[in-house]
Enzyme design. Structure first.
Site, mmCIF file in Angstrom:
data_model
loop_
_atom_site.group_PDB
_atom_site.id
_atom_site.type_symbol
_atom_site.label_atom_id
_atom_site.label_comp_id
_atom_site.label_asym_id
_atom_site.label_seq_id
_atom_site.Cartn_x
_atom_site.Cartn_y
_atom_site.Cartn_z
ATOM 1 N N CYS A 41 0.890 -1.411 0.061
ATOM 2 C CA CYS A 41 -0.015 -0.114 0.040
ATOM 3 C C CYS A 41 0.988 1.252 -0.023
ATOM 4 O O CYS A 41 1.433 1.705 1.013
ATOM 5 C CB CYS A 41 -0.827 0.190 1.233
ATOM 6 S SG CYS A 41 -2.221 1.475 1.199
ATOM 7 N N LEU A 42 1.157 1.832 -1.208
ATOM 8 C CA LEU A 42 2.174 2.870 -1.297
ATOM 9 C C LEU A 42 1.559 3.971 -2.381
ATOM 10 O O LEU A 42 1.248 3.529 -3.422
ATOM 11 C CB LEU A 42 3.503 2.228 -1.892
ATOM 12 C CG LEU A 42 4.423 3.458 -2.040
ATOM 13 C CD1 LEU A 42 4.751 3.991 -0.619
ATOM 14 C CD2 LEU A 42 5.778 2.874 -2.600
#
Lengths: 617, 156
Positions: B88-89
């Site tokens: 999750c970036l």
């Protein structure tokens, strides 16, 4: 380019004026709707835009911003998008806070200095290019055209978010406006981008909405300030819908009620009521059981529990003690003692509620079906029939317009009538089952209901007459049909308006004209306040013109009648009657209450054909 | 068969070799340039020190206008890394820009290791420990680091 609901004439100021005003709360004054009258202004204050007209409007909004703020059109488009295409708000906010808005929207006013070096490396493909063959947004970050193209194409293919495209440089945030895009995109993608921009104008703006009919490209602008009120609009594609909730047009019922009704119709909630009305639960396992035959000695098919259907006690308790197996005295004695059987009451109530719902639903659905077939007939078979008829009778088709008008009216009225059943269902719940509006006393409500049903019945009666007449489709019924169309239209319009005002007001208006009024008089609603009569003043047909003189004499004859009444009540009554005869005079005939023939002889006391006495005036 | 995306990926590879960033490495599959394997070494002087974490990067023909799909192959314990290795970036989702290349992606992920964003937790247990019990969190991370050596052994 203006189009309104009913095709009657109306005067429009140039709507551009409206756009540069402050939201237009006084719009109502700008538009005159001859056929509508003041109280029905809600019905007509909207405008239908074709795609070309929308583009024109978009252009006007853009120039309204560019001329004031001296920014270019592409920047203006970004700014307008932020302010939901309201040029005034955009202008105001910009004046107050130009810098922070510039930053937020990504419109920098620092133009990048032109690069001095001859070549530059595109930091997307890492190739070096001649600086002249590269381009940049206002921020000046150069990328090669190929990379720009694929960057922009990807964004356009992603959807309307491409309207907010920013420079690819991390942390830059400069808006990529249409100027750059036009330079790099191919035609297909440019068209797509244009469409998104147009869509954004309609979808962002509170006053605009797309016609929900499939394949229809028109948008409707609401010219009133009413927020969540039901506003019936008719698109150029002839689809009639409510501006607020996008459901089919549904006046006089409000949007929330319509939603409730539609959910009720589709939901399973009625199943539950049926189960409650026709089954009892097994006292042990609580499964619902429908008893469709046999004696009171029940054995649950699931848990084998034996019980008495009447008192729901265990069968084992039945016997000598209760006065025999097959005469459950416990139940009767409970009733004799006046003990209220809660379960029984609930079940009874559920059954009543279900029946009541079925009553209203059936009538709602019947009218809906009838509307659909009428609409189909009007659209598909009528044109052919009309051309045939015009051949036989050697009348130009334009003279036969009254027939299609009558059909349109039938379709319209069916829709309104349909919704009055929904209105009735939700308004008078308290009378029969204790649901519904609790603020109104029961007896008042009962009175309202009687009155409502009387009005609904009247309206329905006229509609049925008109419908059957229209179906006959004969040339000689011309006047009758025109008259009936007008009468029905007026009646339904009044019904809708009055229902929206509330039944108490309506009843009061009506009570002013006492019951002594002849039941055969055209219709109580017509003799009330005649806001709709204006529509009859136009020389719609040759027939109307011919009787102008008669109308005048009739009107002159009216004042003595008014003077006669002593009390205000009687005066109102007389006025109402005077208006009724006015109405007839303007229409150019009086209608026989029995055979509906249009009699042109105003001095006659009985119908030409069936000799039914003419209602006194 | 040189499409813009393949050309760009070859360039990415060249840049990665000529100017290798600290602590990360990656290379395309010999038979498919759209599929890359990469390694991120745990930054020194952090609980991640000494770990060798393997990832895969899957590119599409829309690269560099669309971000690749990046997944950890090694088992991870990190607030922003899902159990299946998904990351999750922001720059791999809505903040992607075509000027990022493979080396930028890998260094961003490397810095994510020591600098998690507890506001968008992908692993709630890791996020909770990171906030409430840093000592336990560090212990778990060290376990992961040791596990990453074992993975090595199994693969080779």
């Amino acid at each position: 380019m203006n189009d309104l609901s009913d095709g009657d004439d109306y005067d429009y100021d140039d709507y551009d004026d409206h756009m540069s005003e402050d939201g237009g709360s006084s719009d109502g004054d700008e538009y005159a709707f001859d056929s509508q009258g003041p109280s029905s202004s809600r019905q007509a204050q909207y405008q239908v835009f074709s795609e070309a007209e929308l583009r024109e409007r978009q252009q006007q909004a853009l120039s309204a911003v560019t001329s004031v703020l001296s920014i270019d059109e592409n920047d203006a488009a970004r700014l307008l998008r932020k302010y939901k295409w309201d040029p005034n708000q955009a202008n105001e906010e910009w004046f107050m806070n130009a810098d922070s808005i510039r930053k937020e929207v990504g419109l920098s006013d620092h133009r990048a200095p032109p690069t001095r070096s001859k070549t530059a490396v595109c930091s997307i493909c890492f190739d070096s290019h001649k600086a002249g063959s590269m381009c940049a947004a206002a921020c000046g970050h150069l990328y090669c055209k190929n990379c720009w193209r694929s960057y922009a194409e990807t964004a356009v293919n992603e959807g309307p978010s491409c309207l907010d495209l920013r420079c690819p440089t991390v942390g830059c945030g400069a808006a990529v406006t249409q100027g750059v895009l036009d330079e790099v995109l191919d035609k297909a993608h440019r068209t797509k981008y244009d469409r998104y921009a147009l869509r954004s104008m309609v979808e962002d703006s509170r006053r605009l909405t797309w016609c929900p009919s499939p394949d229809c490209q028109h948008a409707i602008e609401n010219l009133t300030d009413s927020g969540a009120v039901a506003i019936d609009v008719v698109c150029k594609c002839s689809h009639a819908f409510c501006f607020s909730c996008h459901e089919e047009a549904h006046r006089p019922v409000d949007c929330a009620t319509v939603k409730r009704w539609l959910i009720k119709n589709s939901a399973e909630s009625e199943n539950l009521n049926w189960i409650l009305a026709h089954t009892k639960q097994c006292p042990q396992c609580k499964r619902p059981i429908e008893k469709n035959q046999g004696c009171m000695h029940m054995t649950c098919s699931q848990c084998r529990h034996e019980f008495c259907w009447l008192c729901q006690g265990a069968w084992a308790d039945h016997g000598e003690r209760t006065g025999g197996f097959y005469a459950c005295n416990r139940y009767e004695s409970a009733q004799r003692a006046g003990e209220h059987d809660e379960e029984m009451f609930k079940r009874e109530q559920a059954r009543n509620a279900l029946e009541r719902y079925m009553h209203y639903y059936q009538r709602w659905a019947e009218n809906d079906a009838s509307r659909k077939t009428s609409r189909k007939a009007a659209q598909e078979t009528l044109p052919e029939q009309l051309s045939q008829l015009s051949e036989w009778t050697a009348t130009p088709t334009s003279q036969l317009n009254f027939i299609s008008e009558a059909w349109d009216q039938v379709v319209d009225c069916r829709r309104i009538l349909k919704w009055t059943y929904t209105y009735g269902y939700y308004t008078f719940g308290a009378v029969s089952d204790g649901t519904g509006d609790k603020d109104v006393a029961k007896d008042v409500l009962a009175q309202h209901q009687e009155f409502f049903e009387f009005n609904q019945g009247q309206a329905e009666g006229y509609l049925e007459k008109l419908h059957s007449m229209a179906e006959k489709n004969l040339g000689e019924f011309r006047e009758t049909l025109i008259g009936l169309t007008d009468v029905t239209r007026t009646h339904f319009r009044k019904l809708v308006e009055e229902l929206e005002k509330g039944l108490s007001v309506m009843l009061n208006d009506y009570m002013v004209a006492p019951a002594s009024m002849e039941p055969e008089a055209p219709a109580p609603a017509i003799t009330g306040d005649l806001k709709g009569e204006k529509s009859l003043t136009k020389p719609r047909t040759a027939g109307g013109k011919r009787t102008r003189a008669t109308a005048k004499t009739e009107r002159e004859a009216a004042p003595p009648a008014q003077a006669r009444g002593g009390s205000p009540r009687a005066a109102a009554h007389d006025r109402a009657r005077g208006q009724a005869s006015d109405l007839e005079a303007q229409a150019g005939f009086w209608q026989c209450s029995s055979c509906t023939l249009a009699n042109h002889d105003f001095s006659a006391t009985a119908c030409e054909v069936c000799e039914t006495p003419r209602p006194a005036h | 068969m040189s499409t813009p995306s393949r050309k760009r990926l070859m360039r990415d590879f060249k840049r990665l070799q000529s100017d290798p960033p600290q602590g990360v490495n990656g290379s395309p599959n010999p038979d498919n340039i759209m599929q890359w394997n990469a390694v991120i070494f745990g930054p020194d002087d952090t609980p991640w020190d000494g770990g060798t974490f393997k990832l895969t990067l899957t590119f599409t023909e829309e690269y560099p206008n669309k971000a690749p799909v990046v997944k950890f192959k090694s088992h991870m314990f990190h607030p922003n890394i899902y159990n299946d290795g998904g990351i999750c970036l922001d720059i791999l989702q809505n903040q992607w820009s075509p000027i990022y290349d493979v080396s930028a992606i890998l260094t961003s992920i490397q810095s994510l290791l020591c600098d998690p964003n507890p506001n968008s937790p992908a692993n709630s247990e890791a996020a909770r420990l990171y906030g409430e019990n840093r000592r336990e969190y560090n212990r778990k991370v060290k376990e992961i680091v040791e596990e990453s050596w074992k993975d090595d052994g199994e693969d080779s």
